[in-house]
Structure formats: C-alpha cells, structure tokens
Design a protein around this motif. Structure first.
Motif, PDB file in Angstrom:
ATOM      1  N   LYS A 155       5.659  -0.978  -8.031  1.00  0.00           N
ATOM      2  CA  LYS A 155       4.204  -0.797  -8.034  1.00  0.00           C
ATOM      3  C   LYS A 155       3.506  -2.006  -8.652  1.00  0.00           C
ATOM      4  O   LYS A 155       2.442  -2.418  -8.193  1.00  0.00           O
ATOM      5  CB  LYS A 155       3.814   0.488  -8.773  1.00  0.00           C
ATOM      6  CG  LYS A 155       4.068   1.726  -7.957  1.00  0.00           C
ATOM      7  CD  LYS A 155       3.545   2.962  -8.663  1.00  0.00           C
ATOM      8  CE  LYS A 155       3.648   4.168  -7.754  1.00  0.00           C
ATOM      9  NZ  LYS A 155       2.872   5.305  -8.245  1.00  0.00           N
ATOM     10  N   ARG A 199       0.840  -1.221   0.000  1.00  0.00           N
ATOM     11  CA  ARG A 199       0.000   0.000   0.000  1.00  0.00           C
ATOM     12  C   ARG A 199       0.866   1.259   0.000  1.00  0.00           C
ATOM     13  O   ARG A 199       0.561   2.236  -0.687  1.00  0.00           O
ATOM     14  CB  ARG A 199      -0.935  -0.012   1.202  1.00  0.00           C
ATOM     15  CG  ARG A 199      -2.049  -0.999   1.071  1.00  0.00           C
ATOM     16  CD  ARG A 199      -3.073  -0.844   2.193  1.00  0.00           C
ATOM     17  NE  ARG A 199      -4.099  -1.853   2.059  1.00  0.00           N
ATOM     18  CZ  ARG A 199      -4.328  -2.813   2.940  1.00  0.00           C
ATOM     19  NH1 ARG A 199      -3.619  -2.884   4.049  1.00  0.00           N
ATOM     20  NH2 ARG A 199      -5.270  -3.701   2.736  1.00  0.00           N
ATOM     21  N   TYR A 200       1.921   1.234   0.787  1.00  0.00           N
ATOM     22  CA  TYR A 200       2.835   2.386   0.854  1.00  0.00           C
ATOM     23  C   TYR A 200       3.449   2.655  -0.520  1.00  0.00           C
ATOM     24  O   TYR A 200       3.479   3.793  -0.982  1.00  0.00           O
ATOM     25  CB  TYR A 200       3.929   2.113   1.890  1.00  0.00           C
ATOM     26  CG  TYR A 200       4.963   3.196   1.975  1.00  0.00           C
ATOM     27  CD1 TYR A 200       4.727   4.351   2.711  1.00  0.00           C
ATOM     28  CD2 TYR A 200       6.173   3.079   1.314  1.00  0.00           C
ATOM     29  CE1 TYR A 200       5.672   5.368   2.781  1.00  0.00           C
ATOM     30  CE2 TYR A 200       7.124   4.088   1.371  1.00  0.00           C
ATOM     31  CZ  TYR A 200       6.869   5.222   2.109  1.00  0.00           C
ATOM     32  OH  TYR A 200       7.806   6.221   2.166  1.00  0.00           O
ATOM     33  N   LEU A 210       2.350   1.878  -3.484  1.00  0.00           N
ATOM     34  CA  LEU A 210       1.372   2.366  -4.460  1.00  0.00           C
ATOM     35  C   LEU A 210       1.059   3.849  -4.291  1.00  0.00           C
ATOM     36  O   LEU A 210       0.600   4.496  -5.230  1.00  0.00           O
ATOM     37  CB  LEU A 210       0.084   1.544  -4.384  1.00  0.00           C
ATOM     38  CG  LEU A 210       0.182   0.147  -4.979  1.00  0.00           C
ATOM     39  CD1 LEU A 210      -1.142  -0.587  -4.813  1.00  0.00           C
ATOM     40  CD2 LEU A 210       0.572   0.200  -6.449  1.00  0.00           C
ATOM     41  N   ASN A 211       1.342   4.384  -3.129  1.00  0.00           N
ATOM     42  CA  ASN A 211       1.091   5.814  -2.897  1.00  0.00           C
ATOM     43  C   ASN A 211       2.307   6.688  -3.184  1.00  0.00           C
ATOM     44  O   ASN A 211       2.228   7.909  -3.035  1.00  0.00           O
ATOM     45  CB  ASN A 211       0.625   6.030  -1.459  1.00  0.00           C
ATOM     46  CG  ASN A 211      -0.785   5.542  -1.243  1.00  0.00           C
ATOM     47  OD1 ASN A 211      -1.652   5.760  -2.074  1.00  0.00           O
ATOM     48  ND2 ASN A 211      -1.008   4.857  -0.140  1.00  0.00           N
ATOM     49  N   ARG A 212       3.402   6.101  -3.590  1.00  0.00           N
ATOM     50  CA  ARG A 212       4.613   6.867  -3.882  1.00  0.00           C
ATOM     51  C   ARG A 212       4.582   7.355  -5.316  1.00  0.00           C
ATOM     52  O   ARG A 212       4.141   6.651  -6.226  1.00  0.00           O
ATOM     53  CB  ARG A 212       5.889   6.029  -3.709  1.00  0.00           C
ATOM     54  CG  ARG A 212       6.151   5.461  -2.327  1.00  0.00           C
ATOM     55  CD  ARG A 212       6.291   6.532  -1.264  1.00  0.00           C
ATOM     56  NE  ARG A 212       5.004   6.621  -0.583  1.00  0.00           N
ATOM     57  CZ  ARG A 212       4.547   7.673   0.066  1.00  0.00           C
ATOM     58  NH1 ARG A 212       5.259   8.754   0.171  1.00  0.00           N
ATOM     59  NH2 ARG A 212       3.373   7.670   0.635  1.00  0.00           N
ATOM     60  N   GLU A 213       5.050   8.574  -5.522  1.00  0.00           N
ATOM     61  CA  GLU A 213       5.233   9.115  -6.865  1.00  0.00           C
ATOM     62  C   GLU A 213       6.223  10.262  -6.798  1.00  0.00           C
ATOM     63  O   GLU A 213       6.585  10.732  -5.727  1.00  0.00           O
ATOM     64  CB  GLU A 213       3.916   9.558  -7.476  1.00  0.00           C
ATOM     65  CG  GLU A 213       3.199  10.659  -6.724  1.00  0.00           C
ATOM     66  CD  GLU A 213       1.871  11.001  -7.389  1.00  0.00           C
ATOM     67  OE1 GLU A 213       1.685  12.197  -7.679  1.00  0.00           O
ATOM     68  OE2 GLU A 213       1.059  10.107  -7.616  1.00  0.00           O
TER      69      GLU A 213
END
Length: 73
Positions: free
Chosen positions: A56, A7-8, A10-13
C-alpha cells in the motif's frame, strides 16, 4: 507498479472474519493461551499485514497520495 494495480492494492484489506480472528488470537496470545498452530496462524497474519502495508505504501507513492500526519490529542 502500474496505476491500475496501485489502485487495486489500495482497496485491499482483511475481511471482517479475518479481523475478528486476528483479534481473538492476539488477545489469547497475551495470556499465552495459543496452540503451536494458532501461533503460526497469528504469525502468518502478521506477515501478511506487513506485506500489505508495504504494498500500500508503494501504491500511494505511485499515485502521489500523501498520508495526513496524525496529531496527538
């Protein structure tokens, strides 16, 4: 890969500042207007983006998330 880590990830960008910098480097690279240092920076961004994409993808598999297929317009 633990679910919480998936989850962490997938929230990175990239930050907006990074996105602007990458765009600037990419545009100037098309005109062969980058210094050696800037070429290395662009390469590092590309490698980081690839690694993030791989992570991801693994995170989506852990969480059972399937991407929707894109359709041609």
């Amino acid at each position: 890969l633990p679910v919480s880590m998936a989850r962490y990830i997938l929230n990175r960008e990239f930050s907006e500042t990074d996105k602007i910098r990458m765009h600037d480097l990419a545009v100037r690279n098309q005109d062969d207007a980058l210094s050696t240092e800037e070429l290395e920076e662009l390469d590092a961004y590309a490698k980081a983006g690839t690694m993030l994409s791989i992570l991801k993808s693994k995170a989506r598999r852990v969480l059972g998330i399937k991407l929707q297929k894109r359709t041609a317009n």
